[in-house]
Enzyme design. Structure first.
Site, short mmCIF file in Angstrom:
data_model
loop_
_atom_site.label_atom_id
_atom_site.label_comp_id
_atom_site.label_asym_id
_atom_site.label_seq_id
_atom_site.Cartn_x
_atom_site.Cartn_y
_atom_site.Cartn_z
N THR A 124 -27.77 -2.84 99.71
CA THR A 124 -28.38 -2.71 98.38
C THR A 124 -28.66 -4.08 97.77
O THR A 124 -27.96 -5.06 98.09
CB THR A 124 -27.43 -1.92 97.46
OG1 THR A 124 -27.80 -2.13 96.10
CG2 THR A 124 -25.97 -2.39 97.60
N ASP A 125 -29.62 -4.13 96.87
CA ASP A 125 -29.90 -5.39 96.16
C ASP A 125 -28.75 -5.78 95.23
O ASP A 125 -28.66 -6.92 94.78
CB ASP A 125 -31.22 -5.31 95.38
CG ASP A 125 -31.25 -4.23 94.31
OD1 ASP A 125 -30.27 -3.46 94.19
OD2 ASP A 125 -32.27 -4.14 93.59
N GLU A 126 -27.83 -4.81 94.97
CA GLU A 126 -26.73 -5.11 94.05
C GLU A 126 -25.78 -6.16 94.61
O GLU A 126 -24.99 -6.74 93.86
CB GLU A 126 -26.00 -3.82 93.66
CG GLU A 126 -26.94 -2.84 93.01
CD GLU A 126 -26.28 -1.67 92.31
OE1 GLU A 126 -25.15 -1.80 91.82
OE2 GLU A 126 -26.94 -0.61 92.24
N TYR A 152 -18.28 -1.40 93.34
CA TYR A 152 -19.27 -0.86 94.30
C TYR A 152 -20.01 -1.99 95.02
O TYR A 152 -20.04 -2.06 96.25
CB TYR A 152 -20.27 0.05 93.57
CG TYR A 152 -21.53 0.33 94.38
CD1 TYR A 152 -21.49 1.10 95.54
CD2 TYR A 152 -22.77 -0.20 93.99
CE1 TYR A 152 -22.64 1.34 96.30
CE2 TYR A 152 -23.92 0.03 94.73
CZ TYR A 152 -23.84 0.80 95.89
OH TYR A 152 -24.99 1.02 96.63
N LYS A 156 -20.01 -3.19 99.02
CA LYS A 156 -21.23 -3.23 99.86
C LYS A 156 -21.43 -4.65 100.42
O LYS A 156 -21.82 -4.82 101.57
CB LYS A 156 -22.46 -2.80 99.05
CG LYS A 156 -22.48 -1.33 98.64
CD LYS A 156 -22.57 -0.37 99.82
CE LYS A 156 -23.90 -0.36 100.50
NZ LYS A 156 -23.98 0.69 101.55
P1 NAD Z 1 -25.23 9.37 98.03
O1 NAD Z 1 -23.97 9.16 97.25
O2 NAD Z 1 -26.26 10.32 97.53
O3 NAD Z 1 -24.85 9.85 99.51
C1 NAD Z 1 -23.77 9.32 100.23
C2 NAD Z 1 -23.49 10.24 101.42
O4 NAD Z 1 -22.43 9.65 102.19
C3 NAD Z 1 -23.02 11.64 101.00
O5 NAD Z 1 -23.66 12.61 101.78
C4 NAD Z 1 -21.51 11.61 101.31
O6 NAD Z 1 -20.99 12.89 101.65
C5 NAD Z 1 -21.47 10.66 102.49
N1 NAD Z 1 -20.16 10.00 102.64
C6 NAD Z 1 -19.42 9.42 101.67
N2 NAD Z 1 -18.26 8.95 102.19
C7 NAD Z 1 -18.31 9.23 103.52
C8 NAD Z 1 -17.41 8.99 104.59
N3 NAD Z 1 -16.24 8.37 104.40
N4 NAD Z 1 -17.77 9.39 105.83
C9 NAD Z 1 -18.95 10.03 106.05
N5 NAD Z 1 -19.83 10.32 105.07
C10 NAD Z 1 -19.50 9.90 103.81
O7 NAD Z 1 -25.83 7.92 98.25
P2 NAD Z 1 -27.36 7.44 98.38
O8 NAD Z 1 -27.86 7.14 97.03
O9 NAD Z 1 -28.07 8.37 99.27
O10 NAD Z 1 -27.14 6.04 99.12
C11 NAD Z 1 -27.10 5.97 100.54
C12 NAD Z 1 -26.88 4.53 100.95
O11 NAD Z 1 -27.94 3.73 100.45
C13 NAD Z 1 -25.59 3.92 100.42
O12 NAD Z 1 -25.03 3.12 101.43
C14 NAD Z 1 -26.05 3.07 99.23
O13 NAD Z 1 -25.18 1.97 99.05
C15 NAD Z 1 -27.41 2.63 99.71
N6 NAD Z 1 -28.41 2.35 98.64
C16 NAD Z 1 -28.65 3.26 97.67
C17 NAD Z 1 -29.63 3.01 96.71
C18 NAD Z 1 -29.95 4.02 95.63
O14 NAD Z 1 -30.76 3.71 94.75
N7 NAD Z 1 -29.41 5.23 95.66
C19 NAD Z 1 -30.34 1.81 96.75
C20 NAD Z 1 -30.08 0.89 97.77
C21 NAD Z 1 -29.10 1.18 98.72
P1 TYD Z 2 -27.71 4.07 88.10
O1 TYD Z 2 -28.69 5.17 88.38
O2 TYD Z 2 -26.25 4.41 88.02
O3 TYD Z 2 -27.97 2.97 89.22
P2 TYD Z 2 -27.39 1.44 89.33
O4 TYD Z 2 -26.31 1.25 88.36
O5 TYD Z 2 -26.87 1.43 90.73
O6 TYD Z 2 -28.57 0.56 89.12
O7 TYD Z 2 -28.12 3.36 86.76
C1 TYD Z 2 -29.40 2.79 86.59
C2 TYD Z 2 -29.43 2.10 85.24
O8 TYD Z 2 -29.34 3.11 84.22
C3 TYD Z 2 -28.25 1.17 84.99
O9 TYD Z 2 -28.72 0.06 84.24
C4 TYD Z 2 -27.30 1.99 84.16
C5 TYD Z 2 -28.21 2.90 83.36
N1 TYD Z 2 -27.66 4.24 83.01
C6 TYD Z 2 -27.69 4.68 81.70
O10 TYD Z 2 -28.17 3.99 80.79
N2 TYD Z 2 -27.18 5.92 81.41
C7 TYD Z 2 -26.64 6.73 82.37
O11 TYD Z 2 -26.17 7.84 82.04
C8 TYD Z 2 -26.63 6.27 83.72
C9 TYD Z 2 -26.06 7.12 84.81
C10 TYD Z 2 -27.15 5.00 84.00
#
Ligand code: NAD
Ligand code: TYD
Length: 338
Positions: A124-126, A152, A156
């Site tokens: 992630t970019d985080e 988090y 990562k």
């Molecule tokens: P999500 O929380 O929707 O899904 C995570 C999945 O991982 C779930 O299905 C969960 O059951 C499974 N999981 C959790 N712990 C596990 C374990 N110990 N063993 C096996 N499976 C397990 O997450 P997401 O938003 O789909 O993100 C997926 C990946 O992409 C993550 O690694 C996250 O860091 C990365 N990512 C997410 C975003 C975003 O905007 N959502 C952006 C950049 C990177």
């Molecule tokens: P989020 O979807 O949790 O993603 P991330 O923190 O990984 O970027 O949040 C996106 C942005 O929205 C973040 O700046 C936090 C804000 N946010 C709110 O203002 N209210 C909310 O209820 C949530 C879940 C997030």
């Protein structure tokens, strides 16, 4: 080829499973623990596909992971499995360390023991921390230092360092991608966009943290899947690729756009106590993946957000089941006294 998709029952992982079933001839094995964020309903259109198999398991359980590699002998492993929500990591960091760091290290050990053609870490970019709001000229590149803010992002970043260490020390053929915030179908309603869509549909307040001026760089989930697909097939071992589409929006802009699409009033917006350590701005420079692999995002934010709102309107059953269960305790705990 055989691809293991860990975390394939979550938001991005399930979209990636569909992307591969549609765009490749490969066999896809989803390995997922089915935590609160994992949902077999996300995979219901893959279930009957003979090229798809689901295995319930935990990436931080060494015996289970070794058994998986021994019997299913993957060519490629794409690691999406993670605890992914910043707010939950602030409440309870330990699980993030176990899944995101130990889990990744066990997958890497399995790659070392059994051999794979490619291990891809979905990061992630985080991991780069944040950028100031008053410097719109700054972007994260692959050379930006890791500098994390939340448990988090720290977990990562630790996983990224392990992947790089295993690549250098044991020659594990690994790649890493660092993507900006995704949105689209199957997004769990604890995250900003689905939470706001669902609250607005239920005429509930929309809790915006702080002033709502924080900036995120939004990418439609299918574009992220396409980028990962390119990296695992054409990306260079040992490389990191940033993924993002220059779609920066303040949280307030995003929330107002959702209200407008749904025809709801801005009086639903409620400013609440800010997140601890809240990152100001994320912004990706995607030059490397564009020039080296020819990736460009296809979906513009205006189209993607409308498609996403439509998906939530058409899939009420999916999210109603989620928000009627344990989610209510989560919501009361996180937002009750905010
Ligand atoms: P999500 O929380 O929707 O899904 C995570 C999945 O991982 C779930 O299905 C969960 O059951 C499974 N999981 C959790 N712990 C596990 C374990 N110990 N063993 C096996 N499976 C397990 O997450 P997401 O938003 O789909 O993100 C997926 C990946 O992409 C993550 O690694 C996250 O860091 C990365 N990512 C997410 C975003 C975003 O905007 N959502 C952006 C950049 C990177
Ligand atoms: P989020 O979807 O949790 O993603 P991330 O923190 O990984 O970027 O949040 C996106 C942005 O929205 C973040 O700046 C936090 C804000 N946010 C709110 O203002 N209210 C909310 O209820 C949530 C879940 C997030």
């Amino acid at each position: 080829m055989k691809i293991i998709v860990t975390g394939g029952a979550g938001f991005i992982g399930s979209n990636f499973v569909y992307y591969e079933l549609k765009n490749s001839e490969d066999e896809i094995i989803c390995y997922d623990k089915l935590t609160y964020a994992g949902n077999l309903e996300n995979l219901k259109y893959a279930e009957d596909n003979p090229r798809f198999k689901f295995i319930c398991g935990d990436i931080s359980n060494r015996d289970e992971v070794y058994r998986l590699f021994e019997f299913d002998a993957p060519d490629i492993v794409v690691n999406f499995a993670a605890e992914s929500h910043v707010d939950r990591s602030i409440e309870d960091p330990e699980l993030f360390l176990r899944t995101n760091i130990i889990g990744t290290s066990i997958l890497l050990d399995a790659c070392k023991k059994y051999g794979v053609k490619r291990f891809h870490q979905v990061s992630t970019d985080e991991v780069y921390g944040d950028l100031p709001l008053d410097r719109p000229d700054l972007f994260f590149t692959e050379k930006t230092n890791l500098h994390t803010s939340s448990p988090y992002s720290a977990s990562k970043a630790s996983a990224d360092l392990l992947v790089q260490a295993y690549q250098r020390t044991y020659q594990i053929p690994a790649t890493i991608s660092r993507c900006s915030n995704n949105y689209g179908p199957y997004h769990f309603p604890e995250k900003l966009i689905p939470l706001m869509i669902i609250n607005a549909l239920n005429n509930k307040k929309l809790p915006v943290y702080g002033t709502g001026e924080n900036v995120r760089d939004w990418l439609y989930v299918e574009d992220h899947c396409a980028a990962i697909d390119l990296i695992i097939r054409k990306g260079k071992v040992g490389e990191v690729y940033n993924i993002g589409g220059h779609n920066e929006k303040t949280n307030l802009e995003v929330v107002k756009t959702i209200l407008k699409i749904l025809g709801k009033g801005e009086d639903l917006i409620e400013f609440v106590t800010d997140r601890k350590g809240h990152d100001q701005r994320y912004a990706i420079d995607p030059t490397k993946i564009k020039t080296e692999l020819g990736w460009t995002p296809k979906t513009k934010f205006d189209d993607g957000i409308k498609k996403t709102v439509d998906w939530y309107l058409e899939n009420k059953n999916w999210w109603e089941k989620i928000i009627s269960g344990e989610y209510q305790n989560y919501y009361a705990k996180m937002y009750g006294n905010r």
